[in-house]
Structure formats: C-alpha cells, structure tokens
Write a protein that holds these residues in place. Sequence first.
Motif, PDB file in Angstrom:
ATOM      1  N   TYR A  63      13.223 -12.958   2.881  1.00 17.28           N
ATOM      2  CA  TYR A  63      12.795 -11.613   2.468  1.00 17.28           C
ATOM      3  C   TYR A  63      11.497 -11.169   3.152  1.00 17.28           C
ATOM      4  CZ  TYR A  63      16.277 -12.548  -1.071  1.00 17.28           C
ATOM      5  OH  TYR A  63      17.458 -12.849  -1.704  1.00 17.28           O
ATOM      6  N   LEU A  64      11.373 -11.610   4.419  1.00 19.03           N
ATOM      7  CA  LEU A  64      10.138 -11.277   5.159  1.00 19.03           C
ATOM      8  C   LEU A  64       9.888  -9.772   5.255  1.00 19.03           C
ATOM      9  CD1 LEU A  64       9.696 -13.636   8.231  1.00 19.03           C
ATOM     10  CD2 LEU A  64       8.095 -13.208   6.378  1.00 19.03           C
TER      11      LEU A  64
ATOM     12  N   PHE B 145       0.349 -14.106   5.903  1.00 22.06           N
ATOM     13  CA  PHE B 145       0.587 -12.750   6.393  1.00 22.06           C
ATOM     14  C   PHE B 145      -0.641 -11.863   6.162  1.00 22.06           C
ATOM     15  CE2 PHE B 145       1.927  -8.406   5.288  1.00 22.06           C
ATOM     16  CZ  PHE B 145       2.550  -8.027   6.468  1.00 22.06           C
ATOM     17  N   TYR B 146      -1.158 -11.868   4.924  1.00 24.80           N
ATOM     18  CA  TYR B 146      -2.315 -11.015   4.624  1.00 24.80           C
ATOM     19  C   TYR B 146      -3.557 -11.473   5.388  1.00 24.80           C
ATOM     20  CZ  TYR B 146       0.031  -8.285   1.049  1.00 24.80           C
ATOM     21  OH  TYR B 146       0.874  -7.417   0.404  1.00 24.80           O
TER      22      TYR B 146
ATOM     23  N   PHE C 235       6.541  -3.979   4.140  1.00 24.59           N
ATOM     24  CA  PHE C 235       6.348  -2.759   3.355  1.00 24.59           C
ATOM     25  C   PHE C 235       5.050  -2.856   2.538  1.00 24.59           C
ATOM     26  CE2 PHE C 235      10.773  -1.999   4.354  1.00 24.59           C
ATOM     27  CZ  PHE C 235      10.788  -0.628   4.522  1.00 24.59           C
ATOM     28  N   ASN C 236       4.765  -4.063   2.023  1.00 24.29           N
ATOM     29  CA  ASN C 236       3.523  -4.244   1.261  1.00 24.29           C
ATOM     30  C   ASN C 236       2.294  -4.044   2.154  1.00 24.29           C
ATOM     31  OD1 ASN C 236       4.967  -4.834  -0.973  1.00 24.29           O
ATOM     32  ND2 ASN C 236       4.870  -7.035  -0.717  1.00 24.29           N
ATOM     33  N   PHE C 237       2.497  -4.294   3.436  1.00 20.44           N
ATOM     34  CA  PHE C 237       1.424  -4.146   4.407  1.00 20.44           C
ATOM     35  C   PHE C 237       0.859  -2.714   4.398  1.00 20.44           C
ATOM     36  CE2 PHE C 237       1.443  -2.186   8.669  1.00 20.44           C
ATOM     37  CZ  PHE C 237       0.218  -2.608   9.140  1.00 20.44           C
TER      38      PHE C 237
ATOM     39  N   ILE D 244       9.604   2.071  -0.501  1.00 16.19           N
ATOM     40  CA  ILE D 244       8.942   3.353  -0.241  1.00 16.19           C
ATOM     41  C   ILE D 244       8.380   3.887  -1.558  1.00 16.19           C
ATOM     42  CG2 ILE D 244       9.319   5.778   0.450  1.00 16.19           C
ATOM     43  CD1 ILE D 244      11.438   4.700   2.404  1.00 16.19           C
ATOM     44  N   ALA D 245       9.222   3.845  -2.620  1.00 18.07           N
ATOM     45  CA  ALA D 245       8.793   4.363  -3.921  1.00 18.07           C
ATOM     46  C   ALA D 245       7.572   3.599  -4.432  1.00 18.07           C
ATOM     47  CB  ALA D 245       9.942   4.255  -4.916  1.00 18.07           C
ATOM     48  N   SER D 246       7.603   2.268  -4.331  1.00 21.71           N
ATOM     49  CA  SER D 246       6.470   1.505  -4.866  1.00 21.71           C
ATOM     50  C   SER D 246       5.192   1.775  -4.056  1.00 21.71           C
ATOM     51  CB  SER D 246       6.819   0.020  -4.964  1.00 21.71           C
ATOM     52  OG  SER D 246       6.220  -0.729  -3.993  1.00 21.71           O
TER      53      SER D 246
END
Lengths: 263, 264
Positions: free
Chosen positions: A18-19, A119-120, A24-26, B177-179
């Motif tokens: 799930y890389l 990653f962070y 997206f969190n980036f 995208i939503a989060s």
Amino acid sequence: MKKYFSIYKMTLLENIQYLSNLFFNFITFTLTIYIFLCLWQYMYKDPSNLIEGYDLTQMIWYVLITECMWYGNRNKSLMESMSNDIKSGSIAYNLNKPYSYLIFMIAKHFGEITLKFIFYFIISIILGFIFVGPLDNFAFAMLPLIIISMILGVIINSLIRIVISLLSFWIEDSTPFHWIYDKLILVIGTLFPVELFPLFLQPIIKCSPIFVVNYGPAKLFIDFSFASFRTIFVAQIIYVILIVILATIIYRKGVKKLNVNGG
Amino acid sequence: MLTVVKKEFKSCFLAVKYNIMREMLNPVTFVTNVLFMILNNASFIIQWLILYSLQDSIGGYSFKQVMLLWALAATTYGISHIIFHNAYRLSDLITDGKLDSYIVQPKNILLNVITSSTSISAIGDLLYGIIIAILIGLNWEEWLLFIFFSITGAIITTALAVISGSTSFFIIKGDMIASNVNNLLVHFSTYPEGIFNRTIKFIFYTIFPISYIVYMPIRIISKFNLGLTIIVSLVTILTIYLSFAIFNKGLKRYSSSNLMSARI
C-alpha cells in the motif's frame, strides 16, 4: 522473539503493498510544513535574526524533524485497534494464543510504521533542502547517534500510546486521552523548541515526555553536542524502562479486570 | 416546493436529534468526549501565547483576532460535524457500496446520507468556539455576524467534504483526496491569512475557498461590509449547488456491493 520478528516482517511486507497511500499523505505533510514555513518566515522578518539562539534555518529543520517523528509514528494499531479490541472484547481471542498481546501489538505497530517513518524522514530532508537549504555545521559523523535518539523517541512515543490505550480496560473510550497527549506533543513539542517557553516552565517540560520524544532528538539534529546526547540518551533509557514497567502493570491488572460476554 | 423543503429540514433535525440521543446512551463517554475536545482545542492557546510573546501582530492579526479566528473555525467545524458528520465518510460509503439503504428511502439522498451520523466530540468544538467568543467580548452585532458566518462556514465546509468525497464515484483513490482536503481545511483555517503569500491567497479565494469560511468573515466581523457579506452568501449558495450537482452526477455511476447491513 522469533515469532514477534515474523509478525513485524509480515506486517511490513503487507504495508509495502500500500505504498501509494503514503504518497497521498505526503500532500498533507508538505502543506503542513509549508504553513509553518510561512509562519516562521513571517516571524523572522530578517532571516539573520535569532530567536532564543535559533536562526530561521534551524527553526525550520527543528519543525521538520519533530513533525516527521509525529507523522511517522501516527498509527491506528495503537490508537484505535487496541482500544477497540478491549472495548469489543475481541482481545479474548488474543489472550489464549501463544504470544504476549502487548509484544504482538508492538511488533505489528513497528511493522506498520517502519516504511512510513523512513518515507517521512526522506521527505523531511528533501523539504528542508528546498525550503531553507542545509544546516550550517551539521554533524554528519554523528548521524548514527542522532538516528538512535530518534528511534528511541519513536519507541517511547509508541509505549506511551500503549499505556493510554490500555486505559480502555477501565474507561470505555481512551480516544480523548490520545487527543490530549497528541496535542501536548504537537503544541509544546513540535512547533518551537523548549527555549521559547517562559523560564519557569522549561524545567517542567524537560522532565516531560516531550523532552525525550520530540525536543531531544530534534535538538541533536540541529545542534549536536556529546553533552546533550548523553543527557537525552540517559533520559530516554530511563523513560523506556519506566514505561515498560508501567505498561506491564496496567496490562496485568486490566486483563484480570476484563469481563467478556460470549457471542 | 416549500412543503418539501420543510419536510427535508424536519427529517434532518430528527436524524441529528436521534444521533445525539443514541450517543448519549453512555453518558461517561459522551461527557469525556465533549470535555476533552474543549481541552484539546484550548491547548492551542499556549502556542499563540508563545508566538505573541515574540511579536504583537502576526499576519496582520492581533491576539484577539486570532482567538476569533479559532472561535469561528471551531464553531464552523463543530456545526458541520454535529449535523453533517457523514459527509466526511462519504468516500468510504461510496467505495464500500453502502449507499443502498439511503437510496431506497423517500428522502433527498444526499441530505439523508450526510445527516445520518453525528460526531460527539464536535459538540466540544462548538462549545469551545462559543466560550472563546464570549471571552473575547463580542458585542451583539458581532454576535449576530459570528452566528451567521458560523452557519455559512459550516455549509461551505460540508459542501467541500461532499465534493471531495464524491470523487470516489469517479476515481479509486477518492478517499485519499477527501481526507487530504478535509485535513488541509482545518490546518489552513487556523492560521492568520497574512502569513501566506499571494499565490496561496489566490487559491484560498478560488479553488480551495477557505477565505469565505474564516478569513473574509473575520474581516466583516471586525469591520462590517455589506458587499463582502453578500459575496460570502453567494459563495455559500454556489458551493451548495455544486455539492448537490456533483453528488447527483456521481450517483449515476454508483454500483452496490450487495452488502447486507442494518442502519441502527
């Protein structure tokens, strides 16, 4: 220990699948750092100014390292899964298995955060270079010691979260206690160094988890000295021992108190 | 037309009322959640006290204005998450194919979905906003504007959550995208506008309309401006329209997961 290492490895491999989620969190991480960059650039109207001995570059690197340690260690396993296991009673399925539930959760947690933390850390370094450039007099040779201190900070943070989640044995929902702990770390530990607080508060903060979880490792990163490393390292080891003892006591008492209805 | 709107409002009101009553079944958890959320928000006052000990004004905001910013952001967030909490879960409901039970009911689908859950901790946010507004001593005119902009802000915030959540109808990673959108909305809306550069401000007034949620209302509460008030109202109506249009368009692409579930 072999079985716990296997749990760690399996969770790690599962997370590699799930890389893309990390990327997206980036976006949130980068924009959060960007807000702090804007804020501190405003505060340092003249970049050569010093605020309590810190220049703009040091301040941004401090924020980057503390935020990296906070984002890199945020995980649902310790905050939600543990509480839910206790609340729903599904912890009963784990108690009769040939492993310690506590060590199982720790192994799982570290399997989940290893990639995230790396990653962070890499993103923080890249952002630091883009936003403010390299730190003057950065102690490259001391990087292994700094990383040891950062890892200890992550371990202490995880152990404190376990202790908070274990409160679910007594109160139904431990989430509000996680909020308060999170904000303690975020507000007092990440945005600015302890030196910016009033003098009478500084000794109290230096005895709190903030010193060993956030401030200590970040301080070593931006301004390394052997004297501070010794102090921070000793404090971190003491914290690890104390919290492990505390978690074990709370867990044993909690398990005795556990009352699960069949279903 | 008016009867339909009245019925929809009544239905939303009842949904929220029963959501709260359900959460109050465990009073200890309910009170802890509310009180700790107030404490949680209050901890940020420390951050601003430290920053204002270094400078008298940050981004053109005095300490009182930053507190007003926080009060407005908290009430906005509070109202949105008390009434429309499921708007923030829309993405998961779409991805998991859990909209079936809402579609078959004779109510407006979007309103039915987004009002069907309440965040109890958001009551803490709402109370925190009101407490701060009382402490900074707003006069009655400012109170009226504060209440008005808390409602418009909550509507815009919810509409943005619906729009970003509805991306899950069209793309697989819509939940991410939503989060991101929801997180950034909270982050950006609690810092003074003046610390950001022109490009960021342009984004705040166009594709990511945070300015109409907090920044413009703060300006209006500090010094009333009818023109700006009309602009905020128009943006609110526009975002409501867009959220319904995008959700309804996406709904045509929705496919059920045939999941058997009960709404309790």
